[in-house]
Design a protein around this motif. Sequence first.
Motif, PDB file in Angstrom:
ATOM      1  N   MET A  47      -6.264  82.446   0.338  1.00 40.15           N
ATOM      2  CA  MET A  47      -7.622  82.635  -0.177  1.00 40.15           C
ATOM      3  C   MET A  47      -8.262  83.838   0.523  1.00 40.15           C
ATOM      4  N   SER A  48      -8.974  84.661  -0.172  1.00 45.35           N
ATOM      5  CA  SER A  48      -9.609  85.834   0.416  1.00 45.35           C
ATOM      6  C   SER A  48     -11.120  85.704   0.343  1.00 45.35           C
ATOM      7  N   THR A  49     -11.777  86.483   1.183  1.00 45.02           N
ATOM      8  CA  THR A  49     -13.234  86.453   1.189  1.00 45.02           C
ATOM      9  C   THR A  49     -13.773  87.207  -0.006  1.00 45.02           C
ATOM     10  N   SER A  50     -15.027  86.950  -0.310  1.00 45.30           N
ATOM     11  CA  SER A  50     -15.664  87.631  -1.432  1.00 45.30           C
ATOM     12  C   SER A  50     -16.065  89.039  -1.034  1.00 45.30           C
ATOM     13  N   ALA A  51     -15.650  90.010  -1.834  1.00 47.25           N
ATOM     14  CA  ALA A  51     -16.022  91.398  -1.570  1.00 47.25           C
ATOM     15  C   ALA A  51     -17.510  91.621  -1.802  1.00 47.25           C
ATOM     16  N   GLY A  52     -18.150  90.665  -2.462  1.00 51.14           N
ATOM     17  CA  GLY A  52     -19.548  90.833  -2.804  1.00 51.14           C
ATOM     18  C   GLY A  52     -20.525  90.340  -1.762  1.00 51.14           C
ATOM     19  N   TRP A  53     -20.013  89.788  -0.649  1.00 54.61           N
ATOM     20  CA  TRP A  53     -20.934  89.293   0.365  1.00 54.61           C
ATOM     21  C   TRP A  53     -21.636  90.470   1.034  1.00 54.61           C
ATOM     22  N   ASP A  54     -22.953  90.488   0.963  1.00 60.85           N
ATOM     23  CA  ASP A  54     -23.756  91.584   1.497  1.00 60.85           C
ATOM     24  C   ASP A  54     -24.114  91.271   2.943  1.00 60.85           C
ATOM     25  N   ARG A  55     -23.464  91.927   3.866  1.00 55.65           N
ATOM     26  CA  ARG A  55     -23.720  91.678   5.285  1.00 55.65           C
ATOM     27  C   ARG A  55     -25.093  92.234   5.659  1.00 55.65           C
ATOM     28  N   PRO A  56     -25.905  91.448   6.341  1.00 50.67           N
ATOM     29  CA  PRO A  56     -27.264  91.902   6.656  1.00 50.67           C
ATOM     30  C   PRO A  56     -27.280  92.927   7.775  1.00 50.67           C
ATOM     31  N   ARG A  57     -28.320  93.746   7.788  1.00 58.45           N
ATOM     32  CA  ARG A  57     -28.552  94.643   8.921  1.00 58.45           C
ATOM     33  C   ARG A  57     -28.895  93.781  10.134  1.00 58.45           C
ATOM     34  N   THR A  58     -28.343  94.108  11.290  1.00 60.31           N
ATOM     35  CA  THR A  58     -28.446  93.225  12.457  1.00 60.31           C
ATOM     36  C   THR A  58     -29.301  93.780  13.588  1.00 60.31           C
ATOM     37  N   SER A  59     -29.891  94.945  13.402  1.00 67.65           N
ATOM     38  CA  SER A  59     -30.576  95.607  14.512  1.00 67.65           C
ATOM     39  C   SER A  59     -31.801  94.844  15.020  1.00 67.65           C
ATOM     40  N   PHE A  60     -32.391  93.970  14.188  1.00 69.89           N
ATOM     41  CA  PHE A  60     -33.573  93.232  14.634  1.00 69.89           C
ATOM     42  C   PHE A  60     -33.226  91.834  15.142  1.00 69.89           C
ATOM     43  N   TYR A  61     -31.952  91.508  15.255  1.00 70.33           N
ATOM     44  CA  TYR A  61     -31.553  90.266  15.918  1.00 70.33           C
ATOM     45  C   TYR A  61     -31.505  90.546  17.418  1.00 70.33           C
ATOM     46  N   THR A  62     -32.645  90.966  17.945  1.00 74.06           N
ATOM     47  CA  THR A  62     -32.683  91.418  19.327  1.00 74.06           C
ATOM     48  C   THR A  62     -34.046  91.131  19.932  1.00 74.06           C
ATOM     49  N   ASP A  63     -34.215  91.505  21.190  1.00 73.73           N
ATOM     50  CA  ASP A  63     -35.471  91.289  21.903  1.00 73.73           C
ATOM     51  C   ASP A  63     -36.250  92.588  22.046  1.00 73.73           C
ATOM     52  N   HIS A  64     -37.553  92.452  22.092  1.00 72.88           N
ATOM     53  CA  HIS A  64     -38.472  93.582  22.242  1.00 72.88           C
ATOM     54  C   HIS A  64     -38.078  94.466  23.424  1.00 72.88           C
ATOM     55  N   TYR A  65     -37.706  93.843  24.545  1.00 68.66           N
ATOM     56  CA  TYR A  65     -37.496  94.642  25.761  1.00 68.66           C
ATOM     57  C   TYR A  65     -36.240  95.505  25.710  1.00 68.66           C
ATOM     58  N   GLU A  66     -35.319  95.230  24.771  1.00 70.14           N
ATOM     59  CA  GLU A  66     -34.177  96.124  24.626  1.00 70.14           C
ATOM     60  C   GLU A  66     -34.655  97.524  24.223  1.00 70.14           C
TER      61      GLU A  66
END
Length: 442
Positions: free
Chosen positions: A1-20
């Motif tokens: 079984m393969s993964t769906s090519a249509g899965w839209d991976r989210p932008r991850t830059s805001f999964y972070t803390d202010h102080y970074e």
Amino acid sequence: MSTSAGWDRPRTSFYTDHYELTMLQASLHSGAAHRRSVFEAFARRLPDGRRYGIVAGTGRLLEGIANFRFGEAELDFLGRTGVVNQDTLDYLANYRFSGDIWGYPEGEAYFPMSPILVVESTFAEACMLETYLLSVLNHDSAIASAASRMITAAGNRPCIEMGSRRTHEESAAAAARAAVIAGFDSTSNLEAGIRYGIKTVGTAAHSFTLLHDTEREAFEAQVASLGPGTSLLVDTYDVEAAVRAAVELAGPRLGAVRLDSGDLVAQAQWVRQLLDELGNEDTKIVVTSDLDEFAIAALQSAPVDSYGVGTSLVTGSGAPTASMVYKLVSRTDDAGNFVPVAKAAKNKTSMGGRKYALRKLNDHGIATQEIVGIGRRPEDDGNDRPLLQQFMKNGELLPGWTGHEGVLRARQRHADTMAELPPVVNRLQRGEAAIPTIYEEY
């Protein structure tokens, strides 16, 4: 079984803390932001009483780093709210991780102070990954570590991940992935199925039985729609009556009956006897109901064919985080030479300097020590196993670590590493780490 090519991976830059980002701004101001730096992720200790941990989440993390970007919406927010100044916004607009990443492959066992992930890049690029990196590794490794203990307790009986409704919707898909890496057979979570190519399973809940006027009508509808090989939930009302009705309707091809309450050991024993008496020797028994590794171990003597595990799995079975940290251990000086650095704190031990690691094996191929070399690779006796693999080079993902291929590779790595560890890892009783971590400084 393969993964769906249509899965839209989210932008991850805001999964972070202010102080970074404020650190980034200050380091850009001082000029130190572009110093080459080495960060390492590690756990100072295992959860209380655990003998080993299992690495998971690296594939998800690598995909996320590839999408760690700052688009118009993120830059507008940072500027409008005054988080950073214009110079920093200009830097972030062109941000792309361009460094190198090494680490323990997913599915690998780790121990206190194991250098699980090594990130080398500029300080500016590497420091911003801290919160995102730790949130992924801490969550997924906690789930995989708990799942590994459950698989050990289950022996050759398969386990099904069914904890989606007990955690955050995004955590649910990640938990299913981590559980399968550690040996679970399948998941109830469809999102995990489409993202990672994991087998999904499921039939019916008590509400389906309650929807119908009688239990028999519910069973008739399920068998007619899903076929006699389906699994029928038999503890809504009277278990014995339900088993008899299930066999009468589906015949000897009935796939399984599921037990979700009561004394599961005693109940499984007499249900097995009843099924056999009715001619359904091949019909399996699936048990659910708030199982953890200890409950699974208690069911070893019962004629159970598989286990469905939910709440305890997705909460790490009492250890919901792996307590990993991400520390700067080396950086270049003004002359461009790498120098070791470390925080000085008695209760938060860390070692400066770039780390390398191998697992020392005895003549029978059984692990005896985790050797961590500071400054260069430890000496290999000839049968020892290097632990660090490269995942990214110059910001580019190396093949084989992500997607469905990454899950399969990690699942095999888990099986291999468990076979290599000393037998003490099979014990659920509290104890020290299965092998010690030894430092060698060069």
